[in-house]
Design a protein around this motif. Structure first.
Motif, short mmCIF file in Angstrom:
data_model
loop_
_atom_site.label_atom_id
_atom_site.label_comp_id
_atom_site.label_asym_id
_atom_site.label_seq_id
_atom_site.Cartn_x
_atom_site.Cartn_y
_atom_site.Cartn_z
N GLU A 63 0.87 -1.17 0.00
CA GLU A 63 0.00 0.00 0.00
C GLU A 63 0.92 1.23 0.00
N PRO A 64 0.50 2.28 -0.72
CA PRO A 64 1.35 3.47 -0.78
C PRO A 64 1.79 3.98 0.61
N ARG A 65 0.91 3.90 1.59
CA ARG A 65 1.29 4.44 2.92
C ARG A 65 2.31 3.57 3.65
N GLN A 66 2.54 2.35 3.16
CA GLN A 66 3.53 1.48 3.80
C GLN A 66 4.95 1.68 3.24
N VAL A 67 5.05 2.42 2.15
CA VAL A 67 6.31 2.43 1.40
C VAL A 67 7.46 3.05 2.18
N GLU A 68 7.19 4.17 2.85
CA GLU A 68 8.27 4.87 3.56
C GLU A 68 8.91 3.97 4.62
N ASP A 69 8.08 3.32 5.39
CA ASP A 69 8.57 2.44 6.44
C ASP A 69 9.36 1.27 5.84
N PHE A 70 8.84 0.74 4.73
CA PHE A 70 9.51 -0.37 4.05
C PHE A 70 10.91 0.05 3.57
N LEU A 71 10.99 1.23 2.97
CA LEU A 71 12.28 1.71 2.47
C LEU A 71 13.27 1.92 3.62
N GLU A 72 12.74 2.35 4.75
CA GLU A 72 13.60 2.51 5.94
C GLU A 72 14.22 1.16 6.32
N GLN A 73 13.38 0.14 6.34
CA GLN A 73 13.87 -1.19 6.73
C GLN A 73 14.84 -1.76 5.70
N LEU A 74 14.67 -1.38 4.44
CA LEU A 74 15.54 -1.89 3.37
C LEU A 74 16.98 -1.41 3.51
N GLN A 75 17.14 -0.30 4.22
CA GLN A 75 18.46 0.34 4.26
C GLN A 75 19.56 -0.55 4.79
N GLU A 76 19.19 -1.51 5.64
CA GLU A 76 20.24 -2.35 6.23
C GLU A 76 20.78 -3.40 5.25
N PHE A 77 20.09 -3.59 4.13
CA PHE A 77 20.51 -4.65 3.19
C PHE A 77 21.38 -4.06 2.10
N ASP A 78 22.68 -4.09 2.31
CA ASP A 78 23.51 -3.32 1.38
C ASP A 78 23.89 -4.07 0.12
N ALA A 79 23.45 -5.33 -0.03
CA ALA A 79 23.64 -5.99 -1.33
C ALA A 79 22.48 -5.65 -2.29
N LEU A 80 21.47 -4.95 -1.77
CA LEU A 80 20.34 -4.55 -2.61
C LEU A 80 20.49 -3.07 -2.98
N ASN A 81 20.54 -2.80 -4.29
CA ASN A 81 20.61 -1.41 -4.75
C ASN A 81 19.22 -0.94 -5.11
N LEU A 82 18.65 -0.07 -4.29
CA LEU A 82 17.30 0.41 -4.57
C LEU A 82 17.32 1.35 -5.76
N ARG A 83 16.61 0.96 -6.82
CA ARG A 83 16.56 1.78 -8.03
C ARG A 83 15.30 2.61 -8.13
N GLY A 84 14.26 2.20 -7.40
CA GLY A 84 13.03 2.98 -7.48
C GLY A 84 11.80 2.17 -7.16
N LEU A 85 10.66 2.62 -7.67
CA LEU A 85 9.36 2.02 -7.38
C LEU A 85 8.78 1.42 -8.67
N MET A 86 8.00 0.37 -8.50
CA MET A 86 7.38 -0.30 -9.65
C MET A 86 5.89 -0.45 -9.38
N THR A 87 5.09 -0.35 -10.43
CA THR A 87 3.67 -0.65 -10.27
C THR A 87 3.07 -1.19 -11.55
N MET A 88 1.91 -1.81 -11.41
CA MET A 88 1.09 -2.21 -12.55
C MET A 88 -0.22 -1.45 -12.43
N ALA A 89 -0.65 -0.86 -13.54
CA ALA A 89 -1.90 -0.10 -13.50
C ALA A 89 -3.10 -1.03 -13.43
N PHE A 90 -4.20 -0.49 -12.96
CA PHE A 90 -5.47 -1.21 -12.97
C PHE A 90 -5.73 -1.72 -14.39
N HIS A 91 -6.23 -2.95 -14.48
CA HIS A 91 -6.48 -3.53 -15.79
C HIS A 91 -7.79 -3.00 -16.35
N THR A 92 -7.70 -1.94 -17.14
CA THR A 92 -8.92 -1.32 -17.67
C THR A 92 -8.58 -0.55 -18.94
#
Ligand code: PLP
Length: 247
Positions: free
Chosen positions: A151-180
């Motif tokens: 959920e969009p409101r969970q993203v900030e907290d998730f990114l905070e937690q990701l910071q400790e994993f230094d083998a992961l290079n965060l490149r950005g955000l991904m989404t799929m649009a509503f199928h319509t």
């Protein structure tokens, strides 16, 4: 009815793939131009799921050196079969814990990250293999509950937690649009992801890094480009309709 005369040409040879690529690149350029963007800042990621190795070798020869798959098993066996080429493999579908080791071994990019447990396992395996992995955090921008992603409101907290994993290079955000077919809805999904990125960039630049936006597929990549996509994931428009019966 489909006859040989009116059936669409499905690219098989290197020359046909050049043509298919040129067409998509031209549409990318037009879409970028409409909103004053430089087409060079948009990465075209060909989605090769269900496409057999032989055609992928022709696509590679035509310049598609990055290939994306949504199933780990299929990606892994293709990566093995094509180990003589220098393909950049992207996994763009959901990942189960028992597949994290494989992804850490062969993949260069993972675009559907939405669980810390998966991030943690990937990070540990990557360190074993002395590798790193580009990641995009998947956001459920459409609110469609069949879609994975945070959920969009969970993203900030998730990114905070990701910071400790230094083998992961965060490149950005991904989404799929509503199928319509409703372009307004699709556009809103994409602009929502961009707004989320912009907000994080302003308040928490240390969390979002370069802040790429992976959004847009064959049906909606032009809209996505107009709304700020930096990566588009295009399957059908390059490879033709997928043949699921062949596997
Ligand atoms: C299959 C797939 C695509 C590409 O879809 P097309 O409509 O064929 O372009 C893009 N993103 C993801 C996550 C996919 O699974």
């Amino acid at each position: 009815m489909s006859t040989p005369e009116n059936a669409p040409v499905v690219a098989t040879t290197e020359i046909e793939f050049h043509k298919a690529l040129d067409e998509v690149r031209e549409r990318i350029a037009f879409a970028a131009e409409r909103v004053g963007r430089d087409p060079q800042e948009i990465r075209l990621l060909p989605v090769s799921k269900t496409v057999p190795e032989e055609r992928l070798r022709a696509a590679y020869a035509a310049g598609m050196i990055q290939l994306a798959e949504n199933k780990v098993q299929e990606a892994e066996s293709k990566a093995e079969a094509m180990a003589d080429l220098n393909v950049h493999w992207a996994v763009i579908g959901p990942l189960q814990s028992n597949k994290t080791r494989a992804v850490a071994q062969f993949a260069d990019e993972f675009q559907a990250l939405d669980r810390i447990r998966i991030a943690s396992r990937l990070d540990a395996h990557l360190k074993e293999y002395n590798r790193t992995l580009d990641v995009y955090v998947q956001v459920n921008a459409s609110g469609e509950d069949t879609k994975s992603g945070l959920e969009p409101r969970q993203v900030e907290d998730f990114l905070e937690q990701l910071q400790e994993f230094d083998a992961l290079n965060l490149r950005g955000l991904m989404t799929m649009a509503f199928h319509t077919d409703d372009e307004t809805v699709v556009r809103e999904n994409f602009s929502m992801l961009r707004d989320l990125r912009d907000d994080l960039r302003e308040r928490r630049p240390e969390l979002i890094g370069e802040g790429g936006l992976s959004m847009g597929m064959s049906n909606d990549y032009e809209i996505a480009i107009e709304e700020g996509a930096t990566v588009i994931r295009v399957g059908t428009a390059i490879f033709g309709a997928r043949d699921y019966s062949a596997k």
